[in-house]
Design a protein around this motif. Structure first.
Motif, short mmCIF file in Angstrom:
data_model
loop_
_atom_site.label_atom_id
_atom_site.label_comp_id
_atom_site.label_asym_id
_atom_site.label_seq_id
_atom_site.Cartn_x
_atom_site.Cartn_y
_atom_site.Cartn_z
N ARG A 158 0.96 -1.14 0.08
CA ARG A 158 0.15 0.13 0.03
C ARG A 158 0.98 1.33 0.04
O ARG A 158 1.72 1.55 0.88
CB ARG A 158 -1.00 0.00 1.25
N ALA A 190 -3.22 1.19 5.55
CA ALA A 190 -2.05 0.44 5.23
C ALA A 190 -1.84 -0.44 6.35
O ALA A 190 -1.54 -1.70 6.16
CB ALA A 190 -0.83 1.34 4.95
N GLU A 196 -4.20 -3.43 6.05
CA GLU A 196 -3.95 -4.54 5.06
C GLU A 196 -2.83 -5.17 5.51
O GLU A 196 -2.60 -6.40 4.97
CB GLU A 196 -3.84 -3.66 3.56
#
Ligand SMILES: [Zn+2]
Ligand SMILES: [Zn+2]
Ligand SMILES: [Zn+2]
Length: 772
Positions: free
Chosen positions: A616, A625, A628
């Motif tokens: 990301r 970010a 994820e």
């Protein structure tokens, strides 16, 4: 022996069917007496044989109605009157108000049965409710909580509703929002400009439009939702586009519990969370494959799921063949949720194709609450509808205090005696609408709780909206509280801790006492003050806010710290994505110390790792970010936890991330998978933090650890660290009643400020003065 006793009951005992309950409890036992609602709760008098009165007292809290919350019972002997009946007296509208207002509650099973019973006079009535369910907090104007003080005051009850309302044996006795087809609020179906359409059944019309893939704005309990068929990718895509919301997950309302298991892996405990009377949004692992549109939560393994909680929701799903609806807050991007009809049409008219409106006014907006189960326990991600305004109960008494919270995910907190009232989610105070909502919430809470604070607590960041507001308040003692100290104090307060603790406060951003941006902090803290015992070593935040939006900048910052200018020679995937000129600009910024404040942020550390492994590079919503990075963790991957360094200056420890980044680069060059790097990073961080805890325990003999800050919304980190510390004999405390993130700091601010003010301890200098 005959006795008469007076019983004071405090807590949430009004508007929840408490008086009919007490009436039944007393008359079943043939006890005489009375009950009255007062400003401090209810006062009951019962007269009869001593053993029967004892039995009455024992049953009183045990069998209380589901929505009641009894916090205190005091009993005194009084003179007998000799009367033989039990009566309910009119409310006493006297001075200081100490009773608690109930939160909004999901439609109960009893009302649901009537809603779909063709023989019932409220068959399919969209505003059916009783003392066990329906709107409360969102329709209250003032107290005592009685119909004239709610937005139901404009709907005079019909004779049949009034009879229920006045009958102590009826479950609608004093149900303030009581209403029916004849006398209560009504739905209407309107186009995107708010023009009413002459339709017979607004529900059927809304269902038809939703099934055709159109977007309908639905007025709910605490505000508007934007609804779209969650199985229709085009409808969800259109909603995303119009709402200008890129990638941030949408919440999904599913018709019933059974249907949830078609979309998500559902444990029995998750089912219980979904069915709580608060009906929160619960984050659940998405099934693979899942029949819902991918664009609901791109790159996310979880879905935010909730069940219908108003009669309107139940009617929308009944017989419609709709299985799941995206139900996202009715707002544009990050603005507060819309509540008024004309306001909604003005703000949402470009997003929604249609409006399903009603004429019961929402007095205070209240978003849906969000929970996630971490390490087997539910944690609040957003504490709002259904939970507010139930207070957090504290151990000691405090003077009236207001805390104004932080900048992001703002909430406010009012202290009164032993109660801490956190507001609903107010949001990010970055736009005018949110700032207005903040002021509304401050006024409304002070009014409905009748609290006139003498102390106001604020964050040290000199540019925060709330901070500047707090400093302008006349006649209040203003107390600045450091952001991470507030996090730890919040965790201490909800766990009733006293004394000093080792506090891990990990988050994205908080203003430090040295003017730097803190966020990877280990504090030795009590309610009065703290010592910064350890932190992540500082690195530049190149471009300030731009580095938060673009995590690749943080990757370059950490690589610069680890490799110096030689970072440009590294053949890593990141440099194939980001143009060399951009990287050079960032390097120059850091070398020349231009717009590159120093930060110890843990959130930015996660960002840097996510960007470095090419997961990301830019984010579209806060913490994307980091989320994820957590999602891609491969539990089965091999490899040791990554190393961190540790250095010491005096008593201050610094956690050095350079060994971590060198190891990740080495792994990237040998082609390691993102899932493996993610796992070794999480495990490495847990190991480094646990090592700090051990050093501090040795130095201070403290064994109590508090974990707080938005980074602990990461389940791998939170449960990993909790487990590790507990296995080493630490007493570990986390949040359960309030969020670990910035939605919880107002509680910490309030208790710190109140402690300082009541002990006469030093009040921190005003914000900004540290640098002068
Ligand atoms: Zn009900
Ligand atoms: Zn009626
Ligand atoms: Zn924070």
């Amino acid at each position: 022996m005959l006795v008469r006793r007076r019983i004071h009951v405090a807590g949430i005992v009004q508007g929840v069917g408490f008086r009919p309950y007490v009436y039944r409890l007393a008359t079943e036992r043939h006890l005489a007496g009375q009950i009255i609602n007062t400003s401090s709760g209810v006062v009951i008098e019962v007269e009869g044989a001593a053993e029967v009165v004892d039995d009455f007292l024992a049953s009183l809290p045990a069998q209380a109605p589901p929505q009641a919350l009894v916090t205190d019972i005091r009993v005194v002997e009084i003179h007998r009157t000799g009367k033989s009946d039990f009566c309910i007296l009119a409310s006493d509208p006297s001075a200081s108000v100490r009773t608690l207002i109930s939160p909004d509650m999901a439609t109960c099973a009893g009302c649901l049965r009537e809603l779909f019973d063709p023989a019932d006079r409220r068959y399919r009535y969209p505003f059916i409710n009783c003392t066990n369910c329906g709107p409360r907090f969102s329709i209250v104007r003032g107290i005592p909580y009685d119909r004239p003080q709610t937005s139901m005051s404009v709907f005079p009850m019909c004779p049949r509703c009034l009879a229920e309302y006045e009958d102590p044996r009826n479950r609608r006795f004093h149900a303030q929002p009581n209403a029916c087809w004849q006398c209560g609020p009504q739905l209407e179906f309107c186009d995107s400009r708010g023009q009413r359409l002459p339709v017979d059944d607004p529900i059927a019309e809304a269902v038809a439009r939703l099934r055709a893939g159109e977007i309908v704005a639905v007025k709910g309990l605490g505000g508007f939702h934007l609804a779209a068929d969650a199985t229709n990718s085009r409808a969800v895509g259109r909603l995303r586009e119009r709402k200008r919301r890129i990638e941030k997950p949408f919440a999904v309302m599913v018709s019933d519990l059974e249907s949830v298991s078609r979309f998500c892996t559902l444990g029995s405990e998750d089912g219980e969370l979904l069915c709580l009377p608060q009906r929160p949004i619960v984050l659940l692992p998405r099934m693979k494959p899942c029949p819902l549109a991918d664009s609901i939560a791109p790159f996310n393994l979880y879905l935010g799921i909730f069940l219908p909680y108003t009669p309107v929701h139940h009617l929308l799903f009944k017989d419609s063949e709709l299985q799941a609806l995206v139900m996202t807050s009715g707002n544009l991007s990050e603005e507060p949720i819309a509540i008024g009809n004309s306001e909604a049409v003005a703000r949402l008219g470009d997003i929604a194709d249609w409006f399903l409106l009603h004429n019961r006014e929402i007095l205070l907006r209240c978003d849906d609450s969000v929970l996630r189960r971490v390490g087997g326990r539910p944690r609040q991600l957003r504490r709002s509808r259904g939970f507010v305004p139930v207070p957090v109960f504290l151990k000691r008494e405090f003077p009236p205090t207001l805390a104004v919270g932080g900048e992001l995910k703002n909430t406010i907190c009012l202290l009164r005696g032993r109660e801490a009232f956190l507001s609903q989610h107010i949001g990010d105070l970055e736009n005018v609408e949110a700032y207005k909502f903040f002021q509304e919430a401050v006024d409304h809470f002070q009014r409905i709780l009748e609290i006139r604070p003498r102390i106001v607590a604020y964050d040290l960041h000199p540019d925060y909206f709330a901070t500047r507001w707090a400093q302008k308040q006349p006649g209040m003692q203003a107390v600045g509280v450091q952001h991470h100290h507030a996090h730890i104090a919040s965790c201490m307060a909800e766990n009733d801790l006293a004394g000093r603790v080792i506090g891990f406060a990990l988050d994205g951003t908080g203003y430090g006492t040295d003017g730097c941006i803190w966020g990877g902090e280990v504090l030795l803290a009590d309610y009065l003050d703290f010592e910064r015992a350890a932190h992540l070593a500082y690195v530049p935040l190149p471009g300030g806010a731009a580095a938060i939006r673009e995590p690749w900048r943080m990757a370059v910052s950490h690589l610069w710290a680890s490799f110096g200018p030689a970072l440009l020679e590294l053949p890593i995937p990141l440099f194939r994505q980001i143009p060399r000129t951009k990287v050079l600009t960032v390097l120059q910024m850091m070398e020349r110390q231009v717009n590159s404040p120093l930060t110890s942020s843990c959130g930015r550390l996660f960002d840097a790792v996510a960007a470095l492994i090419n997961l990301r590079l830019e984010v579209n919503y806060e913490a994307q970010a980091a989320i994820e990075l957590e999602m891609c963790r491969d539990e089965a991957a091999a490899g040791e936890p990554y190393p961190f360094g540790l250095s010491q200056a005096g008593n201050l420890l610094q956690i050095d991330s350079r060994p971590l980044f060198r190891a990740i680069v080495e792994d990237l060059l040998r082609g390691a998978a993102a899932g493996e790097i993610s796992r070794r990073f999480h495990d490495g961080l847990v190991r480094a933090l646990a090592a700090i805890a051990r050093i501090l325990r040795k130095r201070t003999s403290l064994n109590t650890v508090c974990l707080s800050g938005g980074t602990f919304q990461n389940a791998c980190l939170a449960s990993g660290l909790e487990h590790q510390l507990e296995s080493e004999g630490f007493e570990v405390y986390t949040h359960s009643q309030v969020p670990a993130g910035d939605g919880g700091i107002s509680l910490g601010q309030a208790v710190v400020a109140a402690h300082r003010a009541t002990t006469g301890a030093g009040v921190l200098a005003p914000p900004g003065s540290e640098n002068k």
